[in-house]
Design a protein around this motif. Structure first.
Motif, PDB file in Angstrom:
ATOM      1  N   MET A   1      69.786   8.139 -59.350  1.00 47.55           N
ATOM      2  CA  MET A   1      71.259   8.458 -58.481  1.00 47.55           C
ATOM      3  C   MET A   1      71.762   7.045 -58.256  1.00 47.55           C
ATOM      4  SD  MET A   1      70.996   9.256 -54.290  1.00 47.55           S
ATOM      5  CE  MET A   1      69.378   8.785 -54.387  1.00 47.55           C
ATOM      6  N   ASN A   2      73.173   7.130 -58.446  1.00 48.36           N
ATOM      7  CA  ASN A   2      73.927   5.773 -58.314  1.00 48.36           C
ATOM      8  C   ASN A   2      74.577   6.066 -56.861  1.00 48.36           C
ATOM      9  OD1 ASN A   2      75.015   3.430 -58.818  1.00 48.36           O
ATOM     10  ND2 ASN A   2      76.492   4.109 -60.322  1.00 48.36           N
ATOM     11  N   TYR A   3      74.711   5.058 -56.016  1.00 44.77           N
ATOM     12  CA  TYR A   3      75.122   5.454 -54.726  1.00 44.77           C
ATOM     13  C   TYR A   3      76.330   3.978 -54.437  1.00 44.77           C
ATOM     14  CZ  TYR A   3      71.892   1.777 -53.136  1.00 44.77           C
ATOM     15  OH  TYR A   3      70.978   0.729 -53.050  1.00 44.77           O
ATOM     16  N   LEU A   4      77.035   4.529 -53.730  1.00 41.63           N
ATOM     17  CA  LEU A   4      78.247   3.364 -53.195  1.00 41.63           C
ATOM     18  C   LEU A   4      78.125   3.648 -51.658  1.00 41.63           C
ATOM     19  CD1 LEU A   4      80.700   1.818 -54.353  1.00 41.63           C
ATOM     20  CD2 LEU A   4      81.879   3.591 -53.501  1.00 41.63           C
ATOM     21  N   VAL A   5      77.539   2.299 -51.175  1.00 39.55           N
ATOM     22  CA  VAL A   5      77.762   2.292 -49.858  1.00 39.55           C
ATOM     23  C   VAL A   5      79.128   1.742 -49.289  1.00 39.55           C
ATOM     24  CG1 VAL A   5      76.857   0.881 -47.574  1.00 39.55           C
ATOM     25  CG2 VAL A   5      75.399   1.478 -49.658  1.00 39.55           C
ATOM     26  N   PHE A   6      79.882   2.328 -48.374  1.00 40.36           N
ATOM     27  CA  PHE A   6      81.089   1.638 -47.832  1.00 40.36           C
ATOM     28  C   PHE A   6      81.472   1.738 -46.399  1.00 40.36           C
ATOM     29  CE2 PHE A   6      82.247   6.245 -48.450  1.00 40.36           C
ATOM     30  CZ  PHE A   6      83.002   6.285 -47.600  1.00 40.36           C
ATOM     31  N   ASP A   7      82.443   0.841 -46.133  1.00 43.96           N
ATOM     32  CA  ASP A   7      82.758   0.970 -44.670  1.00 43.96           C
ATOM     33  C   ASP A   7      84.056   0.337 -44.551  1.00 43.96           C
ATOM     34  OD1 ASP A   7      82.745   0.862 -41.754  1.00 43.96           O
ATOM     35  OD2 ASP A   7      81.918  -0.948 -41.925  1.00 43.96           O
ATOM     36  N   PHE A   8      84.883   0.792 -43.454  1.00 47.16           N
ATOM     37  CA  PHE A   8      86.040   0.268 -43.385  1.00 47.16           C
ATOM     38  C   PHE A   8      86.145  -0.855 -41.976  1.00 47.16           C
ATOM     39  CE2 PHE A   8      88.269   4.103 -45.274  1.00 47.16           C
ATOM     40  CZ  PHE A   8      89.067   3.179 -46.134  1.00 47.16           C
ATOM     41  N   GLU A   9      87.360  -1.497 -41.890  1.00 45.15           N
ATOM     42  CA  GLU A   9      87.614  -2.129 -40.613  1.00 45.15           C
ATOM     43  C   GLU A   9      88.901  -1.503 -40.353  1.00 45.15           C
ATOM     44  OE1 GLU A   9      85.215  -3.032 -38.369  1.00 45.15           O
ATOM     45  OE2 GLU A   9      83.731  -3.486 -39.974  1.00 45.15           O
ATOM     46  N   THR A  10      89.050  -0.888 -39.275  1.00 47.71           N
ATOM     47  CA  THR A  10      90.490  -0.337 -39.108  1.00 47.71           C
ATOM     48  C   THR A  10      91.303  -0.857 -38.007  1.00 47.71           C
ATOM     49  OG1 THR A  10      89.689   1.427 -37.713  1.00 47.71           O
ATOM     50  CG2 THR A  10      89.782   1.727 -40.141  1.00 47.71           C
ATOM     51  N   THR A  11      92.598  -0.566 -37.740  1.00 41.46           N
ATOM     52  CA  THR A  11      93.204  -0.690 -36.478  1.00 41.46           C
ATOM     53  C   THR A  11      92.721   0.069 -35.397  1.00 41.46           C
ATOM     54  OG1 THR A  11      94.975   0.872 -36.876  1.00 41.46           O
ATOM     55  CG2 THR A  11      95.373  -1.550 -37.480  1.00 41.46           C
ATOM     56  N   VAL A  12      92.885  -0.279 -34.461  1.00 33.80           N
ATOM     57  CA  VAL A  12      92.285   0.432 -33.219  1.00 33.80           C
ATOM     58  C   VAL A  12      93.064   1.100 -31.947  1.00 33.80           C
ATOM     59  CG1 VAL A  12      89.686  -0.322 -33.429  1.00 33.80           C
ATOM     60  CG2 VAL A  12      91.345  -1.314 -31.894  1.00 33.80           C
ATOM     61  N   LYS A  13      93.956   1.531 -32.390  1.00 38.40           N
ATOM     62  CA  LYS A  13      95.356   1.974 -31.498  1.00 38.40           C
ATOM     63  C   LYS A  13      95.013   3.285 -30.892  1.00 38.40           C
ATOM     64  CE  LYS A  13      99.115  -0.660 -33.733  1.00 38.40           C
ATOM     65  NZ  LYS A  13      98.161  -1.786 -34.115  1.00 38.40           N
ATOM     66  N   GLU A  59      83.578   6.818 -60.637  1.00 39.51           N
ATOM     67  CA  GLU A  59      83.007   7.198 -61.669  1.00 39.51           C
ATOM     68  C   GLU A  59      81.315   6.699 -62.035  1.00 39.51           C
ATOM     69  OE1 GLU A  59      83.090   6.336 -66.740  1.00 39.51           O
ATOM     70  OE2 GLU A  59      84.954   5.938 -65.558  1.00 39.51           O
ATOM     71  N   GLY A  60      80.614   7.664 -62.178  1.00 34.18           N
ATOM     72  CA  GLY A  60      79.266   7.441 -62.091  1.00 34.18           C
ATOM     73  C   GLY A  60      78.465   7.534 -60.811  1.00 34.18           C
ATOM     74  N   ILE A  61      79.393   7.565 -59.771  1.00 34.60           N
ATOM     75  CA  ILE A  61      78.914   7.692 -58.447  1.00 34.60           C
ATOM     76  C   ILE A  61      78.305   9.108 -58.173  1.00 34.60           C
ATOM     77  CG2 ILE A  61      79.222   7.254 -56.105  1.00 34.60           C
ATOM     78  CD1 ILE A  61      79.220   4.423 -57.483  1.00 34.60           C
ATOM     79  N   THR A  62      77.098   9.319 -57.456  1.00 34.28           N
ATOM     80  CA  THR A  62      76.745  10.482 -57.195  1.00 34.28           C
ATOM     81  C   THR A  62      76.542  10.661 -55.609  1.00 34.28           C
ATOM     82  OG1 THR A  62      74.296  10.031 -57.557  1.00 34.28           O
ATOM     83  CG2 THR A  62      75.436  11.059 -59.523  1.00 34.28           C
ATOM     84  N   GLU A  63      76.515   9.577 -55.080  1.00 39.68           N
ATOM     85  CA  GLU A  63      76.166   9.573 -53.591  1.00 39.68           C
ATOM     86  C   GLU A  63      77.131   8.602 -52.697  1.00 39.68           C
ATOM     87  OE1 GLU A  63      72.744  11.313 -50.972  1.00 39.68           O
ATOM     88  OE2 GLU A  63      72.185   9.217 -51.981  1.00 39.68           O
ATOM     89  N   LEU A  64      77.947   9.143 -51.788  1.00 38.16           N
ATOM     90  CA  LEU A  64      78.583   7.983 -50.760  1.00 38.16           C
ATOM     91  C   LEU A  64      77.520   7.800 -49.777  1.00 38.16           C
ATOM     92  CD1 LEU A  64      82.222   9.275 -51.134  1.00 38.16           C
ATOM     93  CD2 LEU A  64      81.140   7.484 -52.127  1.00 38.16           C
ATOM     94  N   VAL A  65      77.606   6.633 -49.380  1.00 37.82           N
ATOM     95  CA  VAL A  65      76.664   6.334 -48.293  1.00 37.82           C
ATOM     96  C   VAL A  65      77.450   5.525 -47.318  1.00 37.82           C
ATOM     97  CG1 VAL A  65      74.546   5.121 -47.358  1.00 37.82           C
ATOM     98  CG2 VAL A  65      74.753   5.912 -49.574  1.00 37.82           C
ATOM     99  N   GLY A  66      77.407   5.945 -45.866  1.00 40.03           N
ATOM    100  CA  GLY A  66      77.937   5.007 -44.754  1.00 40.03           C
ATOM    101  C   GLY A  66      77.278   5.551 -43.500  1.00 40.03           C
ATOM    102  N   HIS A  67      77.604   4.762 -42.409  1.00 42.63           N
ATOM    103  CA  HIS A  67      77.106   4.990 -40.940  1.00 42.63           C
ATOM    104  C   HIS A  67      78.466   5.585 -40.393  1.00 42.63           C
ATOM    105  CE1 HIS A  67      74.673   4.784 -37.485  1.00 42.63           C
ATOM    106  NE2 HIS A  67      75.742   4.334 -36.792  1.00 42.63           N
ATOM    107  N   ASN A  68      78.239   6.720 -39.779  1.00 42.69           N
ATOM    108  CA  ASN A  68      79.349   7.473 -39.201  1.00 42.69           C
ATOM    109  C   ASN A  68      80.444   7.876 -40.171  1.00 42.69           C
ATOM    110  OD1 ASN A  68      80.759   8.978 -37.169  1.00 42.69           O
ATOM    111  ND2 ASN A  68      81.560   6.980 -36.269  1.00 42.69           N
ATOM    112  N   ILE A  69      79.973   8.322 -41.385  1.00 41.44           N
ATOM    113  CA  ILE A  69      80.900   8.213 -42.516  1.00 41.44           C
ATOM    114  C   ILE A  69      82.105   9.068 -42.469  1.00 41.44           C
ATOM    115  CG2 ILE A  69      79.654   9.930 -43.699  1.00 41.44           C
ATOM    116  CD1 ILE A  69      80.031   8.128 -46.185  1.00 41.44           C
ATOM    117  N   ARG A  70      81.912  10.129 -41.496  1.00 37.84           N
ATOM    118  CA  ARG A  70      83.039  11.224 -41.182  1.00 37.84           C
ATOM    119  C   ARG A  70      84.413  10.344 -40.829  1.00 37.84           C
ATOM    120  NH1 ARG A  70      84.729  11.411 -36.210  1.00 37.84           N
ATOM    121  NH2 ARG A  70      83.476  10.790 -34.590  1.00 37.84           N
ATOM    122  N   PHE A  71      84.028   9.279 -39.972  1.00 40.07           N
ATOM    123  CA  PHE A  71      85.249   8.803 -39.423  1.00 40.07           C
ATOM    124  C   PHE A  71      86.153   7.834 -40.948  1.00 40.07           C
ATOM    125  CE2 PHE A  71      87.009   4.345 -38.271  1.00 40.07           C
ATOM    126  CZ  PHE A  71      87.849   4.808 -37.318  1.00 40.07           C
TER     127      PHE A  71
END
Length: 167
Positions: A1-13, A59-71
């Motif tokens: 399994m090839n995963y990708l962990v990601f996160d954003f920092e966003t504006t908070v308006k 490409e080649g990623i089978t799983e996206l990983v995040g905390h509260n990823i729906r956001f």
């Protein structure tokens, strides 16, 4: 399994009169028309954390990983058509460390913060100065990069650590 962990920092308006954009107690709703991603960070299995606004290759990623990823997905789906296609591929999965912890706790720990999980799985706490900045009404885009980038990298490293522990 090839995963990708990601996160954003966003504006908070969350301006007065736009409460219909806010979900729960979110500081910055992905549905608010003025909110945007300030910086994206990601780490592919075995790789280093990459930051900026360039989206990673799926490409080649089978799983996206995040905390509260729906956001994060609410932001990404609006601007990244390749992700929409990726999400509709049957062998691709999304792993949300917050939801998984809820399930692993026998549905007792409903909204675990990343800090709580990081400590439980051997990670580190994030810079409290950045949190205080936001709590006092500061905007993400006004944070100096030398504060924001390490904060984001810490989120990604902790999320990956929690993910591996949950697996």
């Amino acid at each position: 399994m090839n995963y990708l962990v990601f996160d954003f920092e966003t504006t908070v308006k969350n301006a007065e009169g736009v409460s219909s954009y806010v979900v729960g107690n979110e500081m910055g709703s992905p549905f608010h028309p003025e909110n945007r991603a300030v910086v994206l960070g990601y780490k592919q299995r075995g790789g280093e954390v990459v930051t900026g606004l360039v989206k990673p290759s799926l490409e080649g990623i089978t799983e996206l990983v995040g905390h509260n990823i729906r956001f994060d997905l609410h932001y990404l789906v609006k601007t990244w058509p390749e992700l929409e296609e990726w999400l509709h591929t049957p062998d691709h999965t999304v792993w949300d460390t917050q939801i998984v912890e809820y399930l692993l706790s026998g549905q007792q720990h409903k909204f675990a913060t990343l800090d709580e999980l990081a400590l439980a799985y051997g990670g580190t706490l994030k810079d409290s100065d950045v949190k205080e900045f936001w709590e006092n009404g500061g905007q993400t885009e006004d944070l100096p990069e030398e504060k924001l980038i390490p904060y984001l990298i810490g989120d990604i490293e902790n999320t990956e650590l929690v993910y591996k522990g949950q697996i």
